[in-house]
Structure formats: structure tokens, C-alpha cells
Design a protein around this motif. Sequence first.
Motif, PDB file in Angstrom:
ATOM      1  N   GLN A  14       0.838  -1.205   0.000  1.00 27.26           N
ATOM      2  CA  GLN A  14       0.000   0.000   0.000  1.00 27.26           C
ATOM      3  C   GLN A  14       0.875   1.258   0.000  1.00 27.26           C
ATOM      4  O   GLN A  14       0.563   2.256  -0.647  1.00 27.26           O
ATOM      5  CB  GLN A  14      -0.907  -0.024   1.236  1.00 27.26           C
ATOM      6  N   HIS A  43      -7.354   4.326  -0.934  1.00 25.73           N
ATOM      7  CA  HIS A  43      -7.206   2.874  -0.974  1.00 25.73           C
ATOM      8  C   HIS A  43      -8.512   2.190  -0.564  1.00 25.73           C
ATOM      9  O   HIS A  43      -8.954   1.222  -1.185  1.00 25.73           O
ATOM     10  CB  HIS A  43      -6.064   2.465  -0.036  1.00 25.73           C
ATOM     11  N   SER A  47     -10.926  -0.125  -2.789  1.00 28.55           N
ATOM     12  CA  SER A  47     -11.145  -1.510  -2.348  1.00 28.55           C
ATOM     13  C   SER A  47     -12.625  -1.861  -2.360  1.00 28.55           C
ATOM     14  O   SER A  47     -13.009  -2.972  -2.718  1.00 28.55           O
ATOM     15  CB  SER A  47     -10.592  -1.722  -0.932  1.00 28.55           C
ATOM     16  N   LEU A  65      -3.729  -1.820  -6.912  1.00 32.48           N
ATOM     17  CA  LEU A  65      -3.626  -1.831  -5.445  1.00 32.48           C
ATOM     18  C   LEU A  65      -2.610  -2.864  -4.944  1.00 32.48           C
ATOM     19  O   LEU A  65      -2.437  -3.026  -3.738  1.00 32.48           O
ATOM     20  CB  LEU A  65      -5.009  -2.102  -4.826  1.00 32.48           C
ATOM     21  N   SER A  67      -2.659  -6.149  -4.879  1.00 39.73           N
ATOM     22  CA  SER A  67      -3.276  -7.113  -3.986  1.00 39.73           C
ATOM     23  C   SER A  67      -3.617  -8.385  -4.755  1.00 39.73           C
ATOM     24  O   SER A  67      -3.863  -8.342  -5.961  1.00 39.73           O
ATOM     25  CB  SER A  67      -4.541  -6.502  -3.383  1.00 39.73           C
ATOM     26  N   THR A  70      -9.803  -9.989  -3.941  1.00 35.33           N
ATOM     27  CA  THR A  70     -10.692  -9.123  -3.150  1.00 35.33           C
ATOM     28  C   THR A  70     -10.709  -9.614  -1.711  1.00 35.33           C
ATOM     29  O   THR A  70     -10.829  -8.818  -0.789  1.00 35.33           O
ATOM     30  CB  THR A  70     -12.143  -9.138  -3.683  1.00 35.33           C
ATOM     31  N   LEU A  73      -7.934  -7.875  -0.071  1.00 27.91           N
ATOM     32  CA  LEU A  73      -8.237  -6.441   0.100  1.00 27.91           C
ATOM     33  C   LEU A  73      -9.196  -6.224   1.256  1.00 27.91           C
ATOM     34  O   LEU A  73      -9.012  -5.320   2.069  1.00 27.91           O
ATOM     35  CB  LEU A  73      -8.894  -5.882  -1.164  1.00 27.91           C
ATOM     36  N   ASN A  74     -10.250  -7.052   1.299  1.00 27.92           N
ATOM     37  CA  ASN A  74     -11.272  -6.861   2.331  1.00 27.92           C
ATOM     38  C   ASN A  74     -10.747  -7.171   3.714  1.00 27.92           C
ATOM     39  O   ASN A  74     -11.042  -6.465   4.677  1.00 27.92           O
ATOM     40  CB  ASN A  74     -12.503  -7.725   2.033  1.00 27.92           C
TER      41      ASN A  74
END
Length: 393
Positions: A14, A43, A47, A65, A67, A70, A73-74
Motif C-alpha cells: 500500500q 485505498h 477496495s 492496489l 493485492s 478481493t 483487500l477486504n
Amino acid sequence: MDTAIDLRESISNQTDVALSITKHLLLKEASDKNLVFSPLSLHVVLSIIAAGSMGPTLDQLLSFLRSKSTHHLNSFASQLVAVVLSDAAPAGGPHLSFADGVWVEQSLSLLPSFKQLVNTDYKATLASVDFLTKAVEVANEVNSWAEKETNGLVKELLPPGSVDGSTRLIFANALYFKGAWNEKFDASITEDYDFHLLNGSSVKVPFMTSRKTQFIRAFDGFKVLGLPYNQGEDKRQFTMYFFLPDATDGLSALAEKLASESGSLERKLPNQKVEVGNFRIPRFKISFGFEASDMLKELGVVLPFSGGDLTEMVDSPVAQNLCVSNIFHKSFIEVNEEGTEAAAATAATILLRCAQFPTKIDFVADHPFLFLIREDFTGTVLFIGQVLDPRAE
């Protein structure tokens, strides 16, 4: 997997994203003005959009991002909200407030899975609104929400005309930070000195000073100062870092350097106190806002804005036609003898040992510099900015 290690890796990624955004903003949006923004706030909004996307649209967001999925990310967002961004004031640390909001056209219903995610991982407030006939009122509602969540510092997040009858969803996020320095500056010895501007002229501004030892490290071409905030009783330690190029016009080269080496920030921070010679930092106050979609497109995130696949958000045939129209971001920061007050809001419509130092080191921030506010225990960067002229409001 060990969550702590996972969190650190996500945070390091990040930070790399944050530095690439900073480099872009310095070149394009803020080449001639003071800047402050919250990479964290952006960010989180991206997301949430990723969580409602599929296919190539999702791939672009994940790639930007940095990542894996998802799911990553979450869980990263929910850990940030729980660990880094909960208020530290009850324990004697900085006052922190972080909020998410989602406004949905009343004729649409969010998919239960998306709704649950937004509620639990992002702790977002959901509102069902009438965009068709009351777009202006909804925009005002979002603006007063952001203003309230940032203690009155971020006003008019959504500019006039940015919400109309065709808007279907707004995602917004607000972040507020107020920290007192661990060692406050004595205001009675603040005095005016010259600050050298990029155009070669100079202006007189108030500089704060101190005789105490400071966290400073010198590198080739720049120096870094760390000013810690009161920590309080928990593990988190928030610090403001000043990156001062040796050259008066060395800012863009420094931003370029920081953005080009992945994971470089961690290695550039001072971790021991040194005796100071000349030590001066200007007081400053900055308010800065921008619309992020052009920047994101240039950095490779194109599909969410051009009818990509945002079908994981709403339960309706119109889901095929949703796209993000704008992402507005606005931040504010004030640095003075007592400490720092900072806020940001984003809305989307739609260690190595140091070399031995000489006995004393100077740190005179009398020309343009970069700064950032970071939580050191996890390494999370909350705000980044540049000061080109401390007078400019």
C-alpha cells in the motif's frame, strides 16, 4: 498465514502505491502548489469498488492496489479499521476518526453479499436515497457527512454539479487525525526566517525550533526528520516524517527516488536521536482537493470508469451499465507548536544500523519538502504531502 506478517506485506504494498500516486500528483496536479492527501482514504474507496467488480475491471484494480484478491483487500481493510484506525485518544494517543458511507439509489438494492461486506469489513453506513429527483440534496447530505466526520475540516467534498439524476451510487470515506507532539515546541521562541521558494524568491514565515535531540538521518541528497506524537498506552506510535532535499529544487527528484524503489520508505526512516545544530521547521496549513479518475486512468485503472464490470454491487439488470463517474478526494492538515490536525475524505461517484554521524546535525526546512504521517508499529501511511510555500492557504 500469520495475520501480522500478512498485514505488514499488504501495508508495504500500500505504501508503494501511495508513493506512485504522490509522484503522479507532484508532476500533474500539484507541481506548483502545496499538497496533502490520504493514500489510505483512496485505498479504501478503491477496495470497496473492487469488492463489487468482476473480470478485467477487478484485475485492473487488484493490479493497481498490488493485492492478490478481493478477499485479501477486504481482510486488509477490516484489519486497518480495527487495528490502525481505531481512536487512540482514550489511551492517551492521537484522536483518530475513520468512517465510510455508501449512498444507493432507492430503486436499487445492494446484493446481500456486497451489503454484508460493506457493513462488516468496512464498517460503512448505508443510506438509500433518491438521486432521480433529489440529487442536489443527496450531494449536500454527503458533504455534511464528510464535514462532520472530519471535525469540520473537509468542506464541500462533492463539488456543485457532480451528482445528478444519473448518479446511482456514491462511496465516501473520511479520515480525521489530531495528534499532540511528544515534545511540544515552545511558541515563545518561534520566529520568522526566510523560506526559499521554487521560483528563486524567498518569503518570511514563522519557524518552530528546539534544542532537544531529534530523530534525524542524513542520506545522499536529502535528510529525514521524525517527530513522534504522544503515544498513549497502546502499541501504536504515530510519527510525522519530513523529507528535506539538500537542494532547494530537489523535491521532484526526491519523490521520483522514493517512488522508484519498492519498500524503500522503511529503510529511510530515522531510528535514533542525534544532537541538533540549527533546527527549524515552518508552521503550515494546507487544504487540497482533486478528482482522481484521470490520474487513476493514467496509472492503468481504466475499466471502472468506462462501463467495466461492476456487477457484484446491486441486485438489478442495470448492474450491467454501472460505471464510476468520479472519485473526489479532499484533505486538510495543520502543523504548529502543539502538534498536527489533519483530515481527508474521498468520495467515488460511482532496519539497518546507521553509519556514525558527526556530533551535531542541522535540519533547517527552509525550502520545499515532503512530509508524511505514519503509524510506525504497522507501517501504515495515513497522509502524504508537500510544502512549497508555508504561507499559502
